[in-house]
Design an enzyme around this catalytic site. Sequence first.
Site, short mmCIF file in Angstrom:
data_model
loop_
_atom_site.label_atom_id
_atom_site.label_comp_id
_atom_site.label_asym_id
_atom_site.label_seq_id
_atom_site.Cartn_x
_atom_site.Cartn_y
_atom_site.Cartn_z
CE LYS A 128 -4.47 0.87 0.34
NZ LYS A 128 -5.62 0.01 0.01
CG ASP A 168 -7.32 3.28 -0.70
OD1 ASP A 168 -7.67 2.11 -0.66
OD2 ASP A 168 -7.48 4.06 0.27
N1 GLU Z 1 -7.41 0.24 -2.76
C1 GLU Z 1 -8.16 -0.94 -3.05
C2 GLU Z 1 -8.15 -1.86 -1.85
O1 GLU Z 1 -8.17 -1.38 -0.74
C3 GLU Z 1 -7.76 -1.59 -4.37
C4 GLU Z 1 -6.32 -1.94 -4.54
C5 GLU Z 1 -5.94 -2.44 -5.92
O2 GLU Z 1 -6.76 -2.51 -6.82
O3 GLU Z 1 -4.75 -2.77 -6.06
O4 GLU Z 1 -8.16 -3.06 -1.94
#
Ligand code: GLU
Length: 448
Positions: A128, A168
Amino acid sequence: MSIDQQISEYYDKLLKRNAGEPEFHQAVSEVLDSLKVVLGKDPHYADDGLVERLCEPERQLIFRVPWIDDKGDIQVNRGFRVQFNSALGPYKGGLRFHPSVNLGIIKFLGFEQIFKNSLTGLPIGGGKGGSDFDPKGRSDREIMRFCQSFMTELQRHIGEYRDVPAGDIGVGGREIGYLFGQYRRLSNQHESGVLTGKGLTWGGSLVRTEATGYGLVYLTAEMMRTHKESFGGAKVIVSGSGNVALYAAEKAQQLGATVVAMSDSSGYITTPNGVDVDALKDIKEVRRERISAYVEEVGNGAQYHAGGNIWEVEADVALPCATQNELDGESAKLLVANGIRYVAEGANMPCTPEAVHYFQANGTAFAPGKAANAGGVATSALEMQQNATRDSWSFEYTDGRLHQIMSNIFKNVERTARDYGCEGDYVAGANIAGFKKVADAMLAQGVI
Ligand code: GLU
Protein backbone atom coordinates in the site's frame (compact mmCIF):
# COMPACT_ATOMS: atom_id res chain seq x y z
CA MET A 1 4.47 -21.24 26.95
CA SER A 2 0.74 -21.26 26.11
CA ILE A 3 -0.45 -20.04 22.71
CA ASP A 4 -2.14 -17.06 24.37
CA GLN A 5 1.10 -16.06 26.10
CA GLN A 6 3.08 -16.51 22.88
CA ILE A 7 0.68 -14.27 20.96
CA SER A 8 0.62 -11.59 23.63
CA GLU A 9 4.43 -11.59 23.65
CA TYR A 10 4.50 -11.02 19.87
CA TYR A 11 2.01 -8.24 20.25
CA ASP A 12 3.85 -6.46 23.09
CA LYS A 13 7.03 -6.53 21.02
CA LEU A 14 5.17 -5.15 18.03
CA LEU A 15 3.69 -2.29 20.07
CA LYS A 16 7.18 -1.27 21.22
CA ARG A 17 8.75 -1.46 17.77
CA ASN A 18 5.89 0.41 16.07
CA ALA A 19 5.06 3.11 18.59
CA GLY A 20 2.43 5.73 17.70
CA GLU A 21 0.71 3.68 14.99
CA PRO A 22 -2.70 2.85 16.54
CA GLU A 23 -4.39 1.77 13.28
CA PHE A 24 -1.57 -0.66 12.55
CA HIS A 25 -1.83 -2.07 16.09
CA GLN A 26 -5.60 -2.47 15.65
CA ALA A 27 -5.26 -4.36 12.36
CA VAL A 28 -2.56 -6.70 13.71
CA SER A 29 -4.35 -7.31 16.99
CA GLU A 30 -7.48 -8.49 15.20
CA VAL A 31 -5.53 -10.95 13.06
CA LEU A 32 -3.46 -12.26 16.00
CA ASP A 33 -6.68 -12.87 17.91
CA SER A 34 -7.90 -15.17 15.14
CA LEU A 35 -4.51 -16.89 14.90
CA LYS A 36 -4.80 -18.23 18.43
CA VAL A 37 -7.17 -20.90 17.19
CA VAL A 38 -4.92 -21.72 14.19
CA LEU A 39 -1.78 -22.09 16.28
CA GLY A 40 -3.71 -24.25 18.76
CA LYS A 41 -4.65 -26.66 15.97
CA ASP A 42 -1.61 -26.33 13.67
CA PRO A 43 1.38 -25.34 15.87
CA HIS A 44 3.83 -25.52 12.93
CA TYR A 45 2.56 -22.06 11.88
CA ALA A 46 4.59 -20.67 14.80
CA ASP A 47 7.81 -22.15 13.27
CA ASP A 48 10.61 -20.12 11.68
CA GLY A 49 9.52 -16.83 13.24
CA LEU A 50 6.60 -16.88 10.82
CA VAL A 51 4.26 -14.60 12.77
CA GLU A 52 6.99 -12.02 13.50
CA ARG A 53 8.07 -12.02 9.85
CA LEU A 54 4.48 -11.63 8.68
CA CYS A 55 4.03 -8.50 10.83
CA GLU A 56 7.23 -6.85 9.60
CA PRO A 57 6.99 -5.25 6.12
CA GLU A 58 9.54 -6.54 3.60
CA ARG A 59 10.33 -2.94 2.69
CA GLN A 60 9.09 0.55 3.73
CA LEU A 61 9.76 3.54 1.51
CA ILE A 62 9.29 7.17 2.56
CA PHE A 63 10.17 9.97 0.16
CA ARG A 64 9.91 13.71 -0.42
CA VAL A 65 7.36 14.93 -2.96
CA PRO A 66 8.04 18.57 -3.87
CA TRP A 67 5.75 20.30 -6.36
CA ILE A 68 4.76 23.80 -7.49
CA ASP A 69 1.21 25.02 -6.90
CA ASP A 70 -0.80 27.35 -9.17
CA LYS A 71 0.52 30.43 -7.37
CA GLY A 72 4.08 29.39 -8.09
CA ASP A 73 4.75 28.45 -4.44
CA ILE A 74 6.68 25.30 -3.49
CA GLN A 75 4.73 22.61 -1.64
CA VAL A 76 6.35 19.62 0.04
CA ASN A 77 4.45 16.43 0.79
CA ARG A 78 5.54 13.03 2.02
CA GLY A 79 5.18 9.90 -0.12
CA PHE A 80 4.97 6.31 1.14
CA ARG A 81 5.02 2.80 -0.25
CA VAL A 82 4.99 -0.15 2.13
CA GLN A 83 5.86 -3.40 0.33
CA PHE A 84 4.52 -5.73 2.95
CA ASN A 85 4.55 -9.26 1.61
CA SER A 86 5.33 -10.76 -1.80
CA ALA A 87 5.13 -14.48 -1.00
CA LEU A 88 2.08 -14.97 -3.25
CA GLY A 89 2.90 -12.51 -6.05
CA PRO A 90 4.06 -8.96 -6.75
CA TYR A 91 3.08 -6.40 -4.11
CA LYS A 92 -0.40 -5.16 -4.96
CA GLY A 93 -2.49 -2.45 -3.37
CA GLY A 94 -3.72 1.09 -3.79
CA LEU A 95 -2.35 4.57 -3.25
CA ARG A 96 -4.22 6.89 -0.88
CA PHE A 97 -3.93 10.68 -1.14
CA HIS A 98 -5.43 12.18 2.02
CA PRO A 99 -4.12 14.57 4.71
CA SER A 100 -4.51 11.84 7.38
CA VAL A 101 -1.97 9.58 5.66
CA ASN A 102 1.10 8.64 7.71
CA LEU A 103 3.30 5.55 7.96
CA GLY A 104 1.00 3.85 10.50
CA ILE A 105 -2.05 4.23 8.26
CA ILE A 106 -0.19 2.84 5.25
CA LYS A 107 1.11 -0.08 7.34
CA PHE A 108 -2.39 -0.95 8.56
CA LEU A 109 -3.70 -0.84 5.00
CA GLY A 110 -0.75 -2.85 3.66
CA PHE A 111 -1.14 -5.47 6.38
CA GLU A 112 -4.87 -5.91 5.64
CA GLN A 113 -4.08 -6.09 1.94
CA ILE A 114 -1.92 -9.23 2.41
CA PHE A 115 -4.88 -11.27 3.66
CA LYS A 116 -7.43 -9.67 1.35
CA ASN A 117 -5.30 -10.40 -1.70
CA SER A 118 -4.70 -13.94 -0.50
CA LEU A 119 -8.48 -14.48 -0.18
CA THR A 120 -9.06 -13.48 -3.82
CA GLY A 121 -7.29 -16.72 -4.81
CA LEU A 122 -5.20 -14.76 -7.33
CA PRO A 123 -1.37 -14.46 -7.35
CA ILE A 124 -0.89 -11.07 -5.68
CA GLY A 125 1.14 -10.02 -2.64
CA GLY A 126 0.25 -7.14 -0.31
CA GLY A 127 1.37 -3.51 -0.39
CA LYS A 128 0.00 0.00 0.00
CA GLY A 129 1.15 3.54 -0.50
CA GLY A 130 0.11 7.14 -0.72
CA SER A 131 0.76 10.63 0.49
CA ASP A 132 -0.46 13.22 2.99
CA PHE A 133 -1.31 15.39 -0.05
CA ASP A 134 -4.85 16.83 0.18
CA PRO A 135 -6.49 16.88 -3.26
CA LYS A 136 -9.50 18.90 -1.97
CA GLY A 137 -9.70 22.28 -3.69
CA ARG A 138 -6.68 21.60 -5.91
CA SER A 139 -6.89 22.33 -9.63
CA ASP A 140 -6.41 19.64 -12.29
CA ARG A 141 -2.98 21.05 -13.11
CA GLU A 142 -1.92 20.93 -9.46
CA ILE A 143 -3.08 17.33 -9.22
CA MET A 144 -1.07 16.54 -12.36
CA ARG A 145 2.12 18.17 -11.10
CA PHE A 146 1.79 16.41 -7.75
CA CYS A 147 1.26 13.01 -9.44
CA GLN A 148 4.26 13.58 -11.71
CA SER A 149 6.52 14.41 -8.78
CA PHE A 150 5.21 11.46 -6.75
CA MET A 151 5.85 9.04 -9.64
CA THR A 152 9.32 10.45 -10.35
CA GLU A 153 10.42 8.84 -7.09
CA LEU A 154 8.03 5.87 -6.95
CA GLN A 155 8.94 4.62 -10.45
CA ARG A 156 12.24 3.09 -9.34
CA HIS A 157 10.42 0.80 -6.89
CA ILE A 158 7.51 -0.56 -8.96
CA GLY A 159 6.99 -2.76 -12.03
CA GLU A 160 4.79 -5.48 -13.50
CA TYR A 161 6.65 -8.23 -11.57
CA ARG A 162 7.62 -6.14 -8.55
CA ASP A 163 4.84 -3.89 -7.28
CA VAL A 164 1.62 -2.82 -8.98
CA PRO A 165 -0.13 0.19 -7.36
CA ALA A 166 -3.74 1.26 -8.01
CA GLY A 167 -6.23 3.72 -6.54
CA ASP A 168 -7.70 4.19 -3.06
CA ILE A 169 -9.17 7.27 -1.32
CA GLY A 170 -8.21 10.39 -3.34
CA VAL A 171 -6.79 8.38 -6.24
CA GLY A 172 -9.15 7.57 -9.11
CA GLY A 173 -9.00 7.41 -12.89
CA ARG A 174 -7.66 10.96 -13.28
CA GLU A 175 -4.72 10.40 -10.91
CA ILE A 176 -3.89 6.96 -12.34
CA GLY A 177 -3.73 8.64 -15.77
CA TYR A 178 -1.19 11.24 -14.64
CA LEU A 179 0.82 8.62 -12.72
CA PHE A 180 0.89 6.27 -15.70
CA GLY A 181 1.88 9.06 -18.09
CA GLN A 182 4.88 10.00 -15.96
CA TYR A 183 5.92 6.34 -15.52
CA ARG A 184 5.75 5.81 -19.29
CA ARG A 185 7.83 8.91 -19.92
CA LEU A 186 10.54 8.00 -17.40
CA SER A 187 10.79 4.33 -18.34
CA ASN A 188 10.35 4.89 -22.09
CA GLN A 189 8.12 1.82 -22.13
CA HIS A 190 4.37 1.29 -22.36
CA GLU A 191 4.40 -1.18 -19.47
CA SER A 192 0.66 -1.48 -18.95
CA GLY A 193 1.00 -4.01 -16.11
CA VAL A 194 2.65 -1.48 -13.77
CA LEU A 195 -0.59 0.15 -12.54
CA THR A 196 -4.24 -0.90 -12.46
CA GLY A 197 -7.37 1.19 -12.73
CA LYS A 198 -6.15 2.52 -16.09
CA GLY A 199 -8.37 4.09 -18.74
CA LEU A 200 -10.21 1.69 -21.02
CA THR A 201 -8.33 2.67 -24.19
CA TRP A 202 -4.86 2.22 -22.68
CA GLY A 203 -4.92 -1.09 -20.82
CA GLY A 204 -7.70 -0.64 -18.27
CA SER A 205 -10.33 -3.28 -17.57
CA LEU A 206 -14.08 -3.01 -17.82
CA VAL A 207 -15.74 -3.42 -14.39
CA ARG A 208 -12.65 -2.16 -12.48
CA THR A 209 -14.46 1.12 -11.67
CA GLU A 210 -17.53 -0.67 -10.35
CA ALA A 211 -15.69 -3.65 -8.86
CA THR A 212 -15.29 -2.84 -5.15
CA GLY A 213 -18.91 -1.73 -4.73
CA TYR A 214 -20.39 -4.46 -6.90
CA GLY A 215 -18.19 -7.09 -5.24
CA LEU A 216 -19.30 -5.91 -1.80
CA VAL A 217 -22.92 -6.42 -2.74
CA TYR A 218 -22.25 -9.82 -4.36
CA LEU A 219 -20.58 -11.04 -1.17
CA THR A 220 -23.27 -9.56 1.07
CA ALA A 221 -25.96 -11.23 -1.06
CA GLU A 222 -24.16 -14.55 -0.61
CA MET A 223 -24.07 -13.99 3.17
CA MET A 224 -27.79 -13.09 3.17
CA ARG A 225 -28.55 -16.22 1.16
CA THR A 226 -27.13 -18.43 3.93
CA HIS A 227 -29.79 -16.82 6.16
CA LYS A 228 -32.44 -17.30 3.45
CA GLU A 229 -32.70 -13.58 2.76
CA SER A 230 -31.91 -11.30 -0.17
CA PHE A 231 -31.54 -7.63 -1.11
CA GLY A 232 -35.06 -7.64 -2.56
CA GLY A 233 -37.10 -5.18 -0.46
CA ALA A 234 -34.24 -4.54 2.01
CA LYS A 235 -33.42 -1.08 3.36
CA VAL A 236 -29.72 -0.34 3.06
CA ILE A 237 -27.45 2.36 4.52
CA VAL A 238 -24.32 3.07 2.47
CA SER A 239 -21.91 5.47 4.16
CA GLY A 240 -19.60 7.55 2.01
CA SER A 241 -20.18 8.70 -1.56
CA GLY A 242 -16.88 7.86 -3.23
CA ASN A 243 -16.19 5.13 -5.74
CA VAL A 244 -16.99 2.19 -3.42
CA ALA A 245 -20.19 3.69 -1.99
CA LEU A 246 -21.64 4.80 -5.35
CA TYR A 247 -21.31 1.41 -6.99
CA ALA A 248 -22.42 -0.48 -3.88
CA ALA A 249 -25.59 1.63 -3.88
CA GLU A 250 -26.08 1.07 -7.61
CA LYS A 251 -25.79 -2.73 -7.36
CA ALA A 252 -27.88 -3.01 -4.17
CA GLN A 253 -30.71 -1.12 -5.89
CA GLN A 254 -30.36 -3.24 -9.05
CA LEU A 255 -30.99 -6.23 -6.78
CA GLY A 256 -34.18 -4.66 -5.45
CA ALA A 257 -33.00 -2.87 -2.31
CA THR A 258 -33.76 0.72 -1.32
CA VAL A 259 -30.71 2.75 -0.31
CA VAL A 260 -32.10 4.92 2.49
CA ALA A 261 -29.02 6.95 3.45
CA MET A 262 -25.59 8.01 2.13
CA SER A 263 -22.98 10.48 3.41
CA ASP A 264 -19.82 12.47 2.91
CA SER A 265 -17.45 14.02 5.43
CA SER A 266 -19.83 16.97 5.93
CA GLY A 267 -23.01 15.05 6.85
CA TYR A 268 -25.55 12.57 5.51
CA ILE A 269 -28.69 12.46 3.40
CA THR A 270 -31.74 10.30 3.99
CA THR A 271 -33.42 9.03 0.85
CA PRO A 272 -36.56 7.12 1.90
CA ASN A 273 -37.52 6.52 -1.74
CA GLY A 274 -34.07 5.33 -2.80
CA VAL A 275 -31.00 7.12 -4.15
CA ASP A 276 -30.70 8.44 -7.70
CA VAL A 277 -27.17 7.09 -8.13
CA ASP A 278 -26.54 8.80 -11.48
CA ALA A 279 -27.40 12.19 -10.01
CA LEU A 280 -25.12 11.57 -7.03
CA LYS A 281 -22.30 10.42 -9.34
CA ASP A 282 -22.59 13.70 -11.21
CA ILE A 283 -22.43 15.72 -7.97
CA LYS A 284 -19.57 13.80 -6.36
CA GLU A 285 -17.47 12.48 -9.25
CA VAL A 286 -17.93 14.99 -12.06
CA ARG A 287 -18.50 18.26 -10.19
CA ARG A 288 -16.77 17.20 -6.93
CA GLU A 289 -19.37 19.01 -4.79
CA ARG A 290 -20.84 18.30 -1.33
CA ILE A 291 -23.62 15.73 -0.84
CA SER A 292 -26.02 18.45 0.38
CA ALA A 293 -26.43 19.52 -3.29
CA TYR A 294 -28.41 16.29 -3.83
CA VAL A 295 -31.36 17.49 -1.75
CA GLU A 296 -31.84 20.69 -3.77
CA GLU A 297 -31.28 19.01 -7.13
CA VAL A 298 -33.14 15.71 -6.76
CA GLY A 299 -35.57 16.14 -3.88
CA ASN A 300 -37.85 13.06 -3.90
CA GLY A 301 -38.16 13.12 -0.11
CA ALA A 302 -34.40 13.47 0.50
CA GLN A 303 -33.20 15.38 3.57
CA TYR A 304 -29.77 16.61 4.54
CA HIS A 305 -28.44 16.18 8.09
CA ALA A 306 -25.39 18.41 8.57
CA GLY A 307 -22.72 16.72 10.68
CA GLY A 308 -25.16 13.97 11.80
CA ASN A 309 -24.45 10.31 12.50
CA ILE A 310 -25.68 8.20 9.55
CA TRP A 311 -25.86 5.09 11.77
CA GLU A 312 -28.96 6.43 13.53
CA VAL A 313 -31.01 5.65 10.39
CA GLU A 314 -33.17 2.52 10.52
CA ALA A 315 -32.24 -0.23 8.03
CA ASP A 316 -31.75 -3.97 7.47
CA VAL A 317 -28.27 -3.80 5.97
CA ALA A 318 -25.37 -1.41 6.67
CA LEU A 319 -22.49 -1.05 4.22
CA PRO A 320 -19.82 1.27 5.70
CA CYS A 321 -17.90 2.49 2.64
CA ALA A 322 -16.21 5.70 3.82
CA THR A 323 -13.04 5.21 5.89
CA GLN A 324 -11.37 3.51 8.87
CA ASN A 325 -13.08 3.59 12.28
CA GLU A 326 -16.16 5.47 11.01
CA LEU A 327 -18.53 3.13 12.89
CA ASP A 328 -17.85 2.82 16.65
CA GLY A 329 -19.40 0.84 19.50
CA GLU A 330 -22.07 3.46 20.19
CA SER A 331 -23.14 3.51 16.54
CA ALA A 332 -23.24 -0.30 16.52
CA LYS A 333 -25.65 -0.16 19.49
CA LEU A 334 -27.88 2.28 17.60
CA LEU A 335 -27.93 0.06 14.52
CA VAL A 336 -28.72 -3.08 16.50
CA ALA A 337 -31.46 -1.29 18.46
CA ASN A 338 -32.97 -0.30 15.10
CA GLY A 339 -32.95 -3.92 13.89
CA ILE A 340 -29.88 -4.12 11.62
CA ARG A 341 -29.26 -7.71 10.47
CA TYR A 342 -26.27 -7.52 8.11
CA VAL A 343 -23.12 -5.39 8.14
CA ALA A 344 -20.44 -5.69 5.46
CA GLU A 345 -17.36 -3.47 5.27
CA GLY A 346 -16.82 -1.72 1.93
CA ALA A 347 -14.05 0.49 3.33
CA ASN A 348 -10.90 -0.82 5.00
CA MET A 349 -11.52 -1.38 8.76
CA PRO A 350 -14.48 1.04 9.02
CA CYS A 351 -15.79 -0.68 12.18
CA THR A 352 -13.92 -0.33 15.48
CA PRO A 353 -13.21 -3.55 17.41
CA GLU A 354 -15.97 -2.57 19.88
CA ALA A 355 -18.48 -2.30 17.03
CA VAL A 356 -17.47 -5.66 15.55
CA HIS A 357 -17.79 -7.41 18.91
CA TYR A 358 -21.16 -5.81 19.52
CA PHE A 359 -22.51 -6.97 16.15
CA GLN A 360 -21.21 -10.50 16.67
CA ALA A 361 -22.59 -10.70 20.21
CA ASN A 362 -26.02 -9.52 19.08
CA GLY A 363 -26.68 -11.80 16.13
CA THR A 364 -25.84 -9.34 13.34
CA ALA A 365 -24.06 -11.15 10.49
CA PHE A 366 -20.79 -9.28 9.96
CA ALA A 367 -18.48 -9.52 6.93
CA PRO A 368 -15.02 -7.92 7.40
CA GLY A 369 -13.46 -5.73 4.71
CA LYS A 370 -10.70 -8.22 3.91
CA ALA A 371 -13.36 -10.45 2.41
CA ALA A 372 -16.16 -8.02 1.59
CA ASN A 373 -14.19 -5.34 -0.27
CA ALA A 374 -11.77 -7.67 -2.07
CA GLY A 375 -13.61 -7.21 -5.38
CA GLY A 376 -11.61 -4.10 -6.29
CA VAL A 377 -8.21 -5.66 -5.99
CA ALA A 378 -9.48 -8.93 -7.48
CA THR A 379 -10.56 -7.06 -10.60
CA SER A 380 -7.18 -5.31 -10.60
CA ALA A 381 -5.66 -8.79 -10.82
CA LEU A 382 -8.01 -9.51 -13.74
CA GLU A 383 -6.75 -6.29 -15.35
CA MET A 384 -3.19 -7.62 -14.89
CA GLN A 385 -4.21 -10.87 -16.61
CA GLN A 386 -5.61 -8.95 -19.55
CA ASN A 387 -2.45 -6.81 -19.76
CA ALA A 388 -0.22 -9.91 -19.65
CA THR A 389 -2.08 -11.48 -22.59
CA ARG A 390 -2.69 -8.14 -24.41
CA ASP A 391 -6.39 -8.89 -24.34
CA SER A 392 -9.53 -7.06 -23.21
CA TRP A 393 -12.54 -8.88 -21.92
CA SER A 394 -16.23 -7.95 -22.20
CA PHE A 395 -18.15 -6.36 -19.32
CA GLU A 396 -20.32 -9.47 -18.89
CA TYR A 397 -17.37 -11.87 -18.77
CA THR A 398 -15.38 -9.72 -16.32
CA ASP A 399 -18.40 -9.11 -14.09
CA GLY A 400 -19.07 -12.88 -14.12
CA ARG A 401 -15.49 -13.53 -12.98
CA LEU A 402 -15.87 -10.94 -10.19
CA HIS A 403 -19.16 -12.48 -9.09
CA GLN A 404 -17.61 -15.94 -8.99
CA ILE A 405 -14.59 -14.69 -7.02
CA MET A 406 -16.81 -13.01 -4.39
CA SER A 407 -18.97 -16.16 -4.00
CA ASN A 408 -15.84 -18.27 -3.62
CA ILE A 409 -14.43 -15.89 -1.00
CA PHE A 410 -17.60 -16.08 1.07
CA LYS A 411 -17.76 -19.89 0.81
CA ASN A 412 -14.11 -20.21 1.79
CA VAL A 413 -14.55 -17.84 4.76
CA GLU A 414 -17.71 -19.58 5.92
CA ARG A 415 -16.18 -23.07 5.60
CA THR A 416 -12.94 -22.05 7.34
CA ALA A 417 -14.86 -20.58 10.29
CA ARG A 418 -16.77 -23.87 10.59
CA ASP A 419 -13.59 -26.00 10.31
CA TYR A 420 -12.01 -24.07 13.18
CA GLY A 421 -15.04 -24.30 15.44
CA CYS A 422 -16.23 -20.72 15.10
CA GLU A 423 -19.24 -21.08 12.80
CA GLY A 424 -20.72 -17.77 11.63
CA ASP A 425 -17.64 -15.79 12.75
CA TYR A 426 -16.61 -14.43 9.37
CA VAL A 427 -13.84 -12.31 10.92
CA ALA A 428 -12.06 -15.45 12.13
CA GLY A 429 -12.87 -17.25 8.86
CA ALA A 430 -11.36 -14.46 6.72
CA ASN A 431 -8.28 -14.02 8.89
CA ILE A 432 -7.57 -17.74 9.07
CA ALA A 433 -8.20 -18.53 5.39
CA GLY A 434 -6.19 -15.49 4.25
CA PHE A 435 -3.36 -16.30 6.66
CA LYS A 436 -2.97 -19.98 5.81
CA LYS A 437 -2.30 -19.46 2.12
CA VAL A 438 0.35 -16.80 2.77
CA ALA A 439 1.85 -18.75 5.66
CA ASP A 440 2.17 -21.95 3.60
CA ALA A 441 3.96 -19.99 0.86
CA MET A 442 6.29 -18.30 3.37
CA LEU A 443 7.17 -21.60 5.06
CA ALA A 444 7.88 -23.20 1.67
CA GLN A 445 10.11 -20.30 0.62
CA GLY A 446 12.37 -20.36 3.70
CA VAL A 447 13.45 -17.68 6.14
CA ILE A 448 13.70 -14.54 4.01
N1 GLU B 1 -7.41 0.24 -2.76
C1 GLU B 1 -8.16 -0.94 -3.05
C2 GLU B 1 -8.15 -1.86 -1.85
O1 GLU B 1 -8.17 -1.38 -0.74
C3 GLU B 1 -7.76 -1.59 -4.37
C4 GLU B 1 -6.32 -1.94 -4.54
C5 GLU B 1 -5.94 -2.44 -5.92
O2 GLU B 1 -6.76 -2.51 -6.82
O3 GLU B 1 -4.75 -2.77 -6.06
O4 GLU B 1 -8.16 -3.06 -1.94
